[in-house]
Scaffold this active site. Structure first.
Site, PDB file in Angstrom:
ATOM      1  N   GLU A  53      -1.596  -0.588 -10.357  1.00  0.00           N
ATOM      2  CA  GLU A  53      -1.122   0.795 -10.225  1.00  0.00           C
ATOM      3  C   GLU A  53      -1.863   1.736 -11.170  1.00  0.00           C
ATOM      4  O   GLU A  53      -2.162   2.871 -10.819  1.00  0.00           O
ATOM      5  CB  GLU A  53       0.397   0.877 -10.483  1.00  0.00           C
ATOM      6  CG  GLU A  53       1.236   0.285  -9.366  1.00  0.00           C
ATOM      7  CD  GLU A  53       1.052   1.013  -8.039  1.00  0.00           C
ATOM      8  OE1 GLU A  53       0.708   2.203  -8.051  1.00  0.00           O
ATOM      9  OE2 GLU A  53       1.234   0.367  -6.997  1.00  0.00           O
ATOM     10  N   TYR A 136       5.767   8.197 -11.008  1.00  0.00           N
ATOM     11  CA  TYR A 136       5.228   7.505  -9.832  1.00  0.00           C
ATOM     12  C   TYR A 136       5.004   6.022 -10.125  1.00  0.00           C
ATOM     13  O   TYR A 136       5.431   5.142  -9.377  1.00  0.00           O
ATOM     14  CB  TYR A 136       3.905   8.160  -9.397  1.00  0.00           C
ATOM     15  CG  TYR A 136       3.211   7.383  -8.300  1.00  0.00           C
ATOM     16  CD1 TYR A 136       3.511   7.627  -6.968  1.00  0.00           C
ATOM     17  CD2 TYR A 136       2.290   6.371  -8.602  1.00  0.00           C
ATOM     18  CE1 TYR A 136       2.909   6.888  -5.961  1.00  0.00           C
ATOM     19  CE2 TYR A 136       1.691   5.633  -7.596  1.00  0.00           C
ATOM     20  CZ  TYR A 136       1.997   5.899  -6.280  1.00  0.00           C
ATOM     21  OH  TYR A 136       1.417   5.162  -5.289  1.00  0.00           O
ATOM     22  N   ASP A 154       3.839  10.984  -5.004  1.00  0.00           N
ATOM     23  CA  ASP A 154       2.539  11.394  -5.528  1.00  0.00           C
ATOM     24  C   ASP A 154       1.907  12.379  -4.548  1.00  0.00           C
ATOM     25  O   ASP A 154       2.585  12.851  -3.624  1.00  0.00           O
ATOM     26  CB  ASP A 154       1.628  10.173  -5.766  1.00  0.00           C
ATOM     27  CG  ASP A 154       1.185   9.536  -4.469  1.00  0.00           C
ATOM     28  OD1 ASP A 154       1.793   9.827  -3.415  1.00  0.00           O
ATOM     29  OD2 ASP A 154       0.220   8.750  -4.486  1.00  0.00           O
TER      30      ASP A 154
END
Ligand code: SF4
Length: 369
Positions: A53, A136, A154
């Site tokens: 991520e 996020y 996002d």
């Protein structure tokens, strides 16, 4: 599965709720058939999901995949990352840009060792305390690794929801953000939040793309306000103008015998803790004859006049908000001339140069010589 018709583009709450559940069902169905096959989706290890991520925060999947494998191979777990030297982490990150991500990963790994006994935190509220982890990323990790019902929001999600629901508020306004986040939460499939979040990420990346979305083959077309009203090109509303800052960098690749000279960037500017050649930054474009008159040039070379200069490369390097107009000069100082640069500039053997983490810009230059 879809047995009734909903008038397109409606805004009533009831209709929106009905639309939401149909949108979610169709999105999940699409994802099962068309979702991307990504290496970090084969694991439930929160450490690996976290690494992926962070890499994907500002990097395309194709490039991120290669870095993910390299990173996981070198630092297979939290402990190995926490124990590493920062230079090692930055070197591995070289070329990806946004180096703050690498420094934050390193700092966060140490924090997990200290604060969570080396076990990756398992709740959204703990995950979001890690350095470099925002809403996020915390939602993505908490939902994918721990099944916590948090919807990711996002740029992709802002775009998809703005179009689907015909949101005409700016995605940078607080009202726009609030509205879109509320809808994102209403769309979340709480039974499998991780799957849902990955579905919406893929949908934004593959179908509802910023330019030329694939509306013709889109499984959500029947519920899409922007499509029904022929406003796909107008949404989302993005009214923020990004001012581009022009900067002028002049690098000196100084060679003497088998050695060259580097400095480490510090402060809060770009590329903190990366290495580079001695640099003069000027407020406007300058040629070499003007650089020679600057104080820094005098400090660097201390009156040495006997060297050869080769203007090796002129290049423009674009960052998100900056355009760096750069010149690289290669300068050879004869062996017998004493050269004593300022303390922050240190000497290394030429063959050691590749061991130092450098910016993509410097890397581009090194590829040319
Ligand atoms: S119809 Fe087009 S704009 Fe609407 S959700 Fe699908 S791809 Fe996006």
């Amino acid at each position: 599965m879809i047995s009734f018709v909903i008038k397109k583009g409606t805004n009533s709450n009831e209709m929106r709720e009905n639309n939401s559940s149909l949108i979610t069902a169709n999105l999940l169905d699409w994802y099962k058939k068309e979702g991307r096959d990504l290496p970090w989706r084969e694991t439930s290890d929160p450490y690996k999901i976290w690494i992926s991520e962070i890499i994907l925060q500002q990097t395309r999947v194709a490039q991120g995949r290669e870095y993910y494998f390299r990173f996981i191979e070198k630092f297979p777990d939290l402990e190995s990352l926490a124990m590493a030297e920062e230079d090692e982490v930055l070197k591995l990150w070289q070329g990806l840009g946004y180096y703050t991500r690498a420094r934050n990963l390193h700092a966060a790994a140490k924090a997990v060792m200290d604060r969570f006994n080396g076990i990756f935190p398992s709740t959204y509220s703990d995950i979001i305390t890690l350095r470099g982890v925002g809403e996020y990323t915390a939602a993505a990790i908490a939902s994918i690794a721990f099944n916590e019902p948090h919807a990711v929001v996002d740029g992709n999600v802002f775009r998809v929801i703005s179009r689907l629901f015909g949101i005409t508020l700016s995605i940078h306004s607080s009202e726009g953000k609030k509205t879109i986040k509320k809808i994102a939460r209403s769309l979340l499939y709480t039974e499998e939040p991780g799957i849902y979040n990955q579905a919406v990420m893929d949908f934004g990346a593959l179908i509802c793309t910023p330019t030329q979305p694939k509306c013709v083959e889109c499984v959500l077309q029947d519920w899409c306000t922007a499509f029904a009203e022929n406003r796909v090109g107008e949404l989302p509303i993005n009214d923020r103008k990004i001012a581009l800052r022009n900067r002028y960098f002049h690098y000196f690749h100084i060679l003497q015998n088998n050695s060259t000279f580097l400095q480490k960037r510090n402060g809060s500017d770009i590329w903190k803790n990366l290495f580079e050649f001695p640099l003069i930054e000027t407020p406007l474009p300058n040629d070499f004859s003007q650089l020679v008159k600057t104080d820094f040039f005098g400090e660097l070379f201390g009156g040495i006049t006997l060297f050869s200069v080769d203007h090796k490369l002129a290049i423009k390097h674009r960052l998100t908000h900056q355009l760096i107009h750069t010149h690289f000069y290669q300068m050879i100082i004869p062996e017998e001339i004493p050269f004593n640069p300022p303390k922050n500039i240190f000497k290394i053997e030429n063959e050691m140069l590749s061991d130092y983490p450098v910016s993509r810009l410097t890397h581009k230059y090194l590829e040319t010589i």
